[in-house]
Design an enzyme around this catalytic site. Structure first.
Site, PDB file in Angstrom:
ATOM      1  N   HIS A   1      -1.263   0.220  -9.869  1.00  0.00           N
ATOM      2  CA  HIS A   1      -1.959  -0.784  -9.031  1.00  0.00           C
ATOM      3  C   HIS A   1      -2.500  -1.928  -9.894  1.00  0.00           C
ATOM      4  O   HIS A   1      -3.709  -2.224  -9.867  1.00  0.00           O
ATOM      5  CB  HIS A   1      -3.086  -0.109  -8.220  1.00  0.00           C
ATOM      6  CG  HIS A   1      -3.359  -0.827  -6.918  1.00  0.00           C
ATOM      7  ND1 HIS A   1      -3.657  -0.193  -5.748  1.00  0.00           N
ATOM      8  CD2 HIS A   1      -3.366  -2.157  -6.616  1.00  0.00           C
ATOM      9  CE1 HIS A   1      -3.849  -1.071  -4.777  1.00  0.00           C
ATOM     10  NE2 HIS A   1      -3.670  -2.281  -5.282  1.00  0.00           N
TER      11      HIS A   1
ATOM     12  N   GLU B   1      -3.142   7.887  -4.049  1.00  0.00           N
ATOM     13  CA  GLU B   1      -3.433   6.969  -5.150  1.00  0.00           C
ATOM     14  C   GLU B   1      -4.851   7.191  -5.626  1.00  0.00           C
ATOM     15  O   GLU B   1      -5.767   7.212  -4.792  1.00  0.00           O
ATOM     16  CB  GLU B   1      -3.238   5.532  -4.665  1.00  0.00           C
ATOM     17  CG  GLU B   1      -3.363   4.519  -5.782  1.00  0.00           C
ATOM     18  CD  GLU B   1      -3.071   3.099  -5.334  1.00  0.00           C
ATOM     19  OE1 GLU B   1      -2.069   2.869  -4.629  1.00  0.00           O
ATOM     20  OE2 GLU B   1      -3.871   2.222  -5.672  1.00  0.00           O
TER      21      GLU B   1
ATOM     22  N   ARG C   1       0.858  -1.179   0.000  1.00  0.00           N
ATOM     23  CA  ARG C   1       0.000   0.000   0.000  1.00  0.00           C
ATOM     24  C   ARG C   1       0.897   1.232   0.000  1.00  0.00           C
ATOM     25  O   ARG C   1       1.981   1.221   0.607  1.00  0.00           O
ATOM     26  CB  ARG C   1      -0.878   0.034   1.259  1.00  0.00           C
ATOM     27  CG  ARG C   1      -2.045  -0.931   1.246  1.00  0.00           C
ATOM     28  CD  ARG C   1      -3.120  -0.517   0.211  1.00  0.00           C
ATOM     29  NE  ARG C   1      -4.296  -1.370   0.243  1.00  0.00           N
ATOM     30  CZ  ARG C   1      -4.506  -2.411  -0.567  1.00  0.00           C
ATOM     31  NH1 ARG C   1      -3.606  -2.733  -1.473  1.00  0.00           N
ATOM     32  NH2 ARG C   1      -5.620  -3.117  -0.480  1.00  0.00           N
TER      33      ARG C   1
END
Lengths: 297, 297
Positions: free
Chosen positions: A258, A239, A210
């Site tokens: 991602h 993000e 993360r």
């Protein structure tokens, strides 16, 4: 043993219906459910659960948005995440990023002329895997044929791993780092200015966990000052990474948006996990990836 | 058994002197040599070899510029190449290029915005390795923990490999290709328009052998027409690739400038090979990587 009654929400997706039935369950409306497979967001989750519900299967491995809700749900309801379900694909992407970084491929991909550098190789290096859960263990397996020394860092330090309180030694000892730890209050900005200052000039950091685990300002500063080899990030803070973020123009940064766990294999891998956990639920066995209310993952 | 007299040319590089002595040899002037370790180009090689010379060790794995000279040298002189000596580093780079291609990393490296694609994964795919010599075997070893089916293609088709005359089946059967065959008259443009037309739309081709194995015009055409996933090339035709070559601007191409075998590890790996072959020469045993006058590699 009757087939457990399982609700699939928010939509009864075909591959999940098949997985529930393959696992020995039957798909029911929410009101009749003993268990819920939830392939949606936390915001859409039912506020009141029927009293018979004892288990909720979530679709993602990282479950930060769920932690408060899980803590507020009665103890009799066990939540399970998808930790480990996508480990193979994510570990493959981590290896791809690590090799792309170390072997200079990120830079060569942008080149418009034949310009050789003497890049390092992965062979013979020491790689620290920070957070040796499902993804970390899978990456260790993929690294086995490589002549690479692995330092596995975990919270507990059990099973031959290095406890997280000895991370300062690890920042100095390893050549490269793969961040694979869960996002918690305790791991926020785990890679900060201090950690970066201890690393080697050729070090690549890979983050497939993360974005919050790396302090982005400290990272940008270290990359600009050429204090480390580079950073290959599949997750960022914030993000998505905004278009005006300096990492987009930083030669030592490699960003993938991602995608470590792509949609096509995600559906397949989640179905496999659901099937296995329904089988375990039906047999009264321990479920895979139970969420701890205390740790929040 | 007297220590064999070995000349190191064109310069007596320290790491090679050490390797020769570690292997049980002694370093001598050319006129006294029984063997030569040549860490230079073909153009600088002595035109006349002293009569006692029985063995010449070359420094590279691909020896195209030497073939004519080797064929013109008396039969009593055995040439050895460095085939296999750099296999680990080259196979590592091949895996890096394969993963970078398949997982979309080449494209993401050039992106300036967060734009997700649904890229394939290597996991579960079939990879053909065309030319399963030292590098090919090493790549097979690195792929072992991956759930990848390997099709190994060799000239002979021995040891469970597929013979080169069945390549047409292989172009259709595999998802991805790694070209690792020697450059000979017989392998020139092995990957041409016909092979490319048989490949799948997601196929990536990796070339870590020699540029001549791929027809560059047919490749550019296939990439432009989006008929294959892409090509990751560490070697090109021509090489170096000129600045105005269309591959520099082709989104599906990834070029690395012949860096699969970096200088730092090359010196170390050549020294290791020289040490081993000097040991074998001293003991009268078969040398590693003897060059065949017939096949030219």
């Amino acid at each position: 043993m009757p087939a457990p009654a399982i609700h699939i929400g928010p939509e009864p997706l075909a591959h999940l219906v098949e997985a529930v039935e393959d696992g020995g369950g039957r798909v029911v409306a929410l009101a009749e459910a003993e268990a819920i497979v939830w392939a949606g967001s936390e915001a859409d989750f039912p506020d009141e659960l029927p009293e018979r519900v004892r288990w909720v299967q979530l679709q993602s491995a990282g479950i930060e948005p769920w932690v408060e809700r899980i803590r507020a749900t009665p103890d009799g309801v066990q939540f399970t995440s998808a930790v480990g379900a996508y480990a193979t694909q994510v570990a493959e992407h981590a290896l791809a990023l690590l090799l792309a970084g170390v072997r200079g491929i990120a830079g060569y991909a942008r080149a418009k002329t034949w310009d050789r550098h003497d890049d390092p190789v992965l062979d013979g290096s020491t790689v620290a895997i920070v957070g040796a859960g499902g993804i970390g263990r899978e990456l260790i397996r993929l690294l086995e044929p490589h002549d690479v020394k692995v330092l596995a860092v975990t919270r507990s330090g059990r099973d031959g791993t290095i406890p997280v309180d000895r991370l300062d030694e690890v920042w100095e000892a390893a050549d490269h780092f793969v961040i694979a730890a869960p996002a918690t209050d305790g791991t926020r900005h785990l890679v900060g200015a201090d950690a970066l200052a201890r690393m080697k000039p050729h070090t690549w950091i890979v983050n497939i966990a993360r974005g919050s685990l790396i302090d982005p300002d400290a990272l940008v500063e270290a990359l600009r000052a050429e204090r480390i080899g580079g950073a290959a990030l599949d997750v960022t803070e914030p993000e998505p990474l905004p278009d005006d973020h300096p990492l987009w123009d930083e030669p030592r940064a490699l960003i993938t948006p991602h995608v470590a766990n792509p949609q096509a294999t995600m559906d397949r891998d989640l179905a496999k996990r659901v099937r296995e956990n329904v089988r375990r639920f039906a047999a009264g066995n321990a479920l895979l990836a139970p969420v701890s209310r205390e740790s929040g993952y």
